[in-house]
Design an enzyme around this catalytic site. Structure first.
Site, PDB file in Angstrom:
ATOM      1  CB  SER A  23      -4.305   4.337   3.084  1.00 48.49           C
ATOM      2  OG  SER A  23      -3.095   3.755   2.672  1.00 48.49           O
ATOM      3  CE1 TYR A  36      -3.125   3.071   8.254  1.00 43.65           C
ATOM      4  CE2 TYR A  36      -2.735   1.998   6.147  1.00 43.65           C
ATOM      5  CZ  TYR A  36      -2.849   3.144   6.904  1.00 43.65           C
ATOM      6  OH  TYR A  36      -2.681   4.367   6.308  1.00 43.65           O
TER       7      TYR A  36
END
Length: 87
Positions: A23, A36
């Site tokens: 990401s 995350y």
């Protein structure tokens, strides 16, 4: 673990591609997403390391890092991060 097993098989078969999804969050931090961001940064570093370790074997290791998607959950998190009350 899956990447390691795949790599062993691909080396024996003279090549292949291992593709991970990370990401853009792997590039920096953001409030309330430390878990995350850390996981995605770890994945990005794993990709770099595996690519170096497998260089010359015919196995390529890459990752794609998509940007954010406009979803209800993302909008809610953004509002909370900015101190806004969800309606």
């Amino acid at each position: 673990v899956v990447g390691q097993r795949s790599a062993r098989f691909m080396v024996e078969e003279d090549g292949g591609v291992i593709l991970f999804t990370t990401s853009i969050s792997s590039l920096g931090g953001s409030p309330e997403f430390s878990h995350y961001n850390a996981a995605k940064a770890g994945t990005a570093n794993l990709v770099k390391t595996m690519a170096l370790e497998l260089a010359g074997t015919g196995v390529r290791v890459n990752c794609v890092s998509p940007g954010p998607s406009d979803t209800a959950i993302r909008r809610s998190c953004r509002r909370r991060a900015h101190g806004e009350v969800a309606t």
